[in-house]
Design a protein around this motif. Structure first.
Motif, PDB file in Angstrom:
ATOM      1  N   GLU A 199       1.007  -1.127  -0.189  1.00  0.00           N
ATOM      2  CA  GLU A 199       0.029  -0.002   0.018  1.00  0.00           C
ATOM      3  C   GLU A 199       0.844   1.173  -0.174  1.00  0.00           C
ATOM      4  O   GLU A 199       0.513   2.240  -0.662  1.00  0.00           O
ATOM      5  CB  GLU A 199      -0.877  -0.101   1.216  1.00  0.00           C
ATOM      6  N   LYS A 200       1.939   1.249   0.838  1.00  0.00           N
ATOM      7  CA  LYS A 200       2.983   2.186   0.748  1.00  0.00           C
ATOM      8  C   LYS A 200       3.412   2.589  -0.609  1.00  0.00           C
ATOM      9  O   LYS A 200       3.685   3.627  -1.088  1.00  0.00           O
ATOM     10  CB  LYS A 200       3.878   2.217   1.783  1.00  0.00           C
ATOM     11  N   GLU A 201       3.965   1.311  -1.289  1.00  0.00           N
ATOM     12  CA  GLU A 201       4.723   1.322  -2.531  1.00  0.00           C
ATOM     13  C   GLU A 201       3.820   2.087  -3.592  1.00  0.00           C
ATOM     14  O   GLU A 201       4.300   2.839  -4.479  1.00  0.00           O
ATOM     15  CB  GLU A 201       5.104   0.085  -2.873  1.00  0.00           C
ATOM     16  N   HIS A 202       2.536   1.732  -3.608  1.00  0.00           N
ATOM     17  CA  HIS A 202       1.442   2.314  -4.521  1.00  0.00           C
ATOM     18  C   HIS A 202       0.749   3.558  -4.173  1.00  0.00           C
ATOM     19  O   HIS A 202      -0.072   3.502  -4.849  1.00  0.00           O
ATOM     20  CB  HIS A 202       0.756   1.028  -5.121  1.00  0.00           C
ATOM     21  N   GLY A 203       0.941   4.044  -3.034  1.00  0.00           N
ATOM     22  CA  GLY A 203       0.222   5.412  -2.490  1.00  0.00           C
ATOM     23  C   GLY A 203      -1.109   4.979  -2.251  1.00  0.00           C
ATOM     24  O   GLY A 203      -2.255   5.718  -2.683  1.00  0.00           O
ATOM     25  N   LEU A 204      -1.574   3.867  -1.644  1.00  0.00           N
ATOM     26  CA  LEU A 204      -2.952   3.317  -1.408  1.00  0.00           C
ATOM     27  C   LEU A 204      -3.176   3.236   0.006  1.00  0.00           C
ATOM     28  O   LEU A 204      -4.110   2.673   0.420  1.00  0.00           O
ATOM     29  CB  LEU A 204      -2.949   1.917  -2.175  1.00  0.00           C
ATOM     30  N   GLU A 205      -2.465   3.865   0.775  1.00  0.00           N
ATOM     31  CA  GLU A 205      -2.731   3.989   2.285  1.00  0.00           C
ATOM     32  C   GLU A 205      -4.104   4.282   2.758  1.00  0.00           C
ATOM     33  O   GLU A 205      -4.647   3.732   3.804  1.00  0.00           O
ATOM     34  CB  GLU A 205      -1.767   4.887   3.186  1.00  0.00           C
TER      35      GLU A 205
END
Length: 162
Positions: free
Chosen positions: A18-24
């Motif tokens: 989620e952090k890697e893909h900006g999905l937090e």
């Protein structure tokens, strides 16, 4: 089986992805549900249990186990989304079912869980899925080991831009 160790590992992987893909801040419940359904379809395809028209044998056990573990990843991830932190995996007490029937039971449990999003339905889903794993001949130890191996693969894939 210490399924809570797997929950912790899955939480770390989910957080990393989620952090890697900006999905937090995104609600990924539907995406994870669809991913689980797809993985279970891939698992059924490898077992070939429903292919009454074919004489081809099922895939090798390690291929089927890897597909099973892919489903475990998404089941754990859905539990985390529901807020599950500790889970007690009971011994299976289901009646004997053919593999085809057990796959259908798992799909039914997913439907119940996604429509209600309750701990009760989640519990049923987890137990139906692990009963399927037992029906496929997988010990809890094999599942844990395969999960840990696939978890490492999933991290490597993320690092490689999968």
């Amino acid at each position: 089986m210490n399924i809570n160790e797997l929950f912790q590992m899955q939480k770390a992987l989910d957080t990393y992805i989620e952090k890697e893909h900006g999905l937090e801040e995104e609600d990924l419940f539907q995406e994870k549900t669809l991913a689980l359904l797809v993985e279970i379809g891939e698992l059924a395809n490898e077992t070939r249990c429903f292919k009454f028209w074919s004489k081809k044998s099922p895939s090798e056990k390690d291929v089927i186990l890897e597909e099973f573990v892919d489903g475990v990843h998404f089941i754990l991830s859905l539990g985390i989304a529901l807020g599950i932190k500790n889970f007690k995996l009971r011994d299976a007490s289901y009646r004997d079912a053919s593999l085809t029937e057990q796959f259908l039971n798992v799909y039914h449990s997913i439907n119940d869980f996604t429509s209600k999003r309750s701990v009760t339905e989640y519990d049923q889903l987890v137990h139906q899925y692990f009963y399927l794993g037992e029906s496929l001949g997988f010990s809890h130890e094999e599942v844990v080991q395969a999960y840990k191996q696939k978890n490492e693969v999933n991290y490597r894939r993320q690092e490689q831009g999968y």
